[in-house]
Design an enzyme around this catalytic site. Structure first.
Site, PDB file in Angstrom:
ATOM      1  N   SER A 313      -0.567   0.146   5.603  1.00  0.00           N
ATOM      2  CA  SER A 313      -1.152  -0.887   6.448  1.00  0.00           C
ATOM      3  C   SER A 313      -1.702  -2.083   5.685  1.00  0.00           C
ATOM      4  O   SER A 313      -0.946  -2.913   5.226  1.00  0.00           O
ATOM      5  CB  SER A 313      -2.213  -0.268   7.346  1.00  0.00           C
ATOM      6  OG  SER A 313      -2.385  -1.082   8.483  1.00  0.00           O
ATOM      7  N   ASP A 324       7.071 -11.366  -0.616  1.00  0.00           N
ATOM      8  CA  ASP A 324       7.796 -12.421   0.098  1.00  0.00           C
ATOM      9  C   ASP A 324       7.652 -13.775  -0.586  1.00  0.00           C
ATOM     10  O   ASP A 324       8.599 -14.571  -0.632  1.00  0.00           O
ATOM     11  CB  ASP A 324       7.296 -12.525   1.540  1.00  0.00           C
ATOM     12  CG  ASP A 324       7.946 -11.507   2.454  1.00  0.00           C
ATOM     13  OD1 ASP A 324       8.667 -10.625   1.946  1.00  0.00           O
ATOM     14  OD2 ASP A 324       7.722 -11.565   3.681  1.00  0.00           O
ATOM     15  N   LYS A 338       3.093   1.654   8.019  1.00  0.00           N
ATOM     16  CA  LYS A 338       2.259   1.444   9.209  1.00  0.00           C
ATOM     17  C   LYS A 338       2.120  -0.052   9.458  1.00  0.00           C
ATOM     18  O   LYS A 338       1.370  -0.733   8.778  1.00  0.00           O
ATOM     19  CB  LYS A 338       0.878   2.071   9.033  1.00  0.00           C
ATOM     20  CG  LYS A 338       0.009   1.895  10.280  1.00  0.00           C
ATOM     21  CD  LYS A 338      -1.374   2.466  10.089  1.00  0.00           C
ATOM     22  CE  LYS A 338      -2.208   2.243  11.343  1.00  0.00           C
ATOM     23  NZ  LYS A 338      -2.421   0.803  11.614  1.00  0.00           N
TER      24      LYS A 338
END
Length: 490
Positions: A313, A324, A338
């Site tokens: 998470s 990214d 998650k």
């Protein structure tokens, strides 16, 4: 209290505000009339139990159990919080609570360990991710709710509790004797791994994680007496926590304004874009930006992030954001997966509903729900000779019953090992076996202690450092002036 909501990412932690839930609920109720037939059936069952059950049952118990059943069937992270569970949640966000130090989920009627928290009784007793807790003292876990099981494991510091644990590869259950303690989780730990290379471990994302990270970074540069050549950010077995802290940790290494994460849900409040700006990570009582005294070189230092199946998470938000933006290389094994956000909606002064309200996405639009973060370089954890491979015990979101689907990858959680979606760009050779080391209080800081913060026996960490050193060599080579051409003799 009715308008206050706590927004969570991670394994049961997180705090934020939502002010429009009641208005949305009223609108939904007006446009969707109550299901009369189903409520009539509920009323009939309620009456039959009150009239015919072998023992008298209070109205409160029946209603509470009905709510728990209604919520538990939604997804693994939605839950009804009674007075004790609600209080525990509020306390745990501050990084201090009583108990054993376990992050757990309910799976097949048993308590399944997601991750033990470092430096806690459970961690020291050798509880591993993937273990099943089948008995707490003399009480069978089968049939308990998750909240009830957690309540039984918590208690006054110093009191004893016995866990009966099933572990894959073990022929019989393991019986572990533990003593409860006040769990004070130190969320940020740091050390110079070696001259020029820093190491920071974040165990959970708590209220003060961002400012603690800023202090750790400043201290590392002082210890190194100059700029770092590389930094290892260890998020292994980090179950998550506060969304604002995840944004803050990402902001430490990203340019101001870069997108860290965005969320999508049904309500207007569930659609949020969070960037690397102080408004998205500073506490209301903080005056100065946490990073104002951190060396500027932090924005460009090469970074390796370590992840594994216990990385969940909020820690996946950080990993995904830096990956990214090509700000870090991710090393290790596939993360937990998650990708959902929970909102805690108080029902009254003592109870609340924790419900999944949104999915979150990385800056490039990836949902990691039931899929996880794929490392750029796969490095398996070293196994301990004679104790089996614990990586096979890792629990992932896709293993949990009723888990949400991945909206950007319908095959998430079903991919074959060779599927490009879950295949890292580079896979190193299989990790070696290491001999078990005896750990005594006298050798707590010895070089051969596998639990030391920076250990030569930590194979994934050592490979992460090697990646940074290769990057440094390539940078040095690129920066070196080209060799001058030979001059012909006259």
């Amino acid at each position: 209290m009715q308008k206050i909501a706590l927004v969570l990412v991670g394994a049961g932690l997180g705090v934020a505000l939502s002010l429009s839930f009641n208005a949305v609920a009223d609108k939904e109720a007006s446009s969707n009339p109550l299901p009369v037939d189903e409520l009539r059936a509920f009323s009939t069952v309620f009456g039959l139990i009150k009239q015919s059950y072998v023992e008298p049952v209070s109205d409160k118990k029946l209603i509470d159990n009905a709510i728990k059943g209604m919520v538990s069937g939604l997804d693994p992270h939605s839950d009804y919080l009674d007075a004790d569970a609600f209080k525990d949640l509020q306390v745990s966000t501050q990084g201090e609570f009583g108990g054993l130090g376990l992050e757990v989920n309910m799976e097949d009627g048993l308590v399944r360990v997601v991750s033990p928290i470092e430096d806690t009784p459970a961690f020291k007793a050798g509880v591993k991710p993937g273990d099943y807790i089948v008995k707490i003292d003399d009480t069978q876990v089968q049939g308990m709710s998750l909240n009830d099981a957690v309540s039984k494991m918590r208690g006054k510091a110093g009191t004893a509790v016995t866990l009966t644990v099933l572990r894959k590869g073990e022929s019989k259950p393991m019986v572990l004797q533990l003593k409860r303690a006040i769990i004070k989780v130190q969320s940020v730990k740091s050390q110079l791994a070696e001259p020029g290379y820093g190491y920071i471990r974040i165990t959970q994302f708590q209220e003060r994680t961002t400012e603690n990270l800023a202090s750790a970074l400043t201290d590392l540069y002082k210890q190194n007496k100059g700029p770092l050549k590389g930094l290892v950010l260890d998020l292994r077995n980090n179950p998550g926590g506060l969304l604002t802290s995840a944004v803050g940790v990402s902001a430490a290494f990203l340019p101001k304004g870069d997108l860290v994460v965005y969320t999508e849900g049904r309500t207007a409040d569930s659609k949020v874009r969070l960037t690397a700006d102080r408004a998205n990570y500073m506490r209301e009582d903080a005056k100065a930006d946490y990073f104002q005294n951190v060396p500027k070189e932090v924005k460009n230092v090469p970074i390796v992030i370590l992840i594994n199946g216990g990385t969940a998470s909020a820690s996946e938000i950080v990993s995904g954001a830096l990956q990214d933006h090509k700000r870090a290389l991710v090393v290790g094994t596939q993360s937990f997966g998650k990708g959902s956000v929970q909102t805690v909606l108080p029902i009254d002064a003592t109870s609340a509903l924790k419900i999944t309200t949104a999915r979150y996405f990385t800056p490039n639009g990836r949902s990691i729900q039931a899929k996880g973060i794929t490392p750029d370089i796969e490095v398996a954890e070293a196994t301990v000779a004679g104790r089996g491979d614990f990586s096979a015990l890792e629990v992932h979101e896709s293993d949990l019953e009723h888990h949400l689907d991945n909206p950007t990858d319908k095959d998430a959680g079903k991919a074959k090992p060779k599927d490009p979606a879950t295949t890292p760009a580079i896979k190193l050779n299989d990790a070696p076996q290491i001999k078990p080391q005896k750990i005594n209080a006298s050798d707590a800081d010895a070089d051969n202690n596998p639990r030391q913060l920076v250990s030569k026996y930590d194979y994934q960490l050592q490979q992460g450092l090697n990646v940074l050193k290769v990057q440094q060599l390539l940078q040095n080579k690129a920066a070196a002036p080209a060799a001058s051409a030979p001059v012909a003799a006259k």
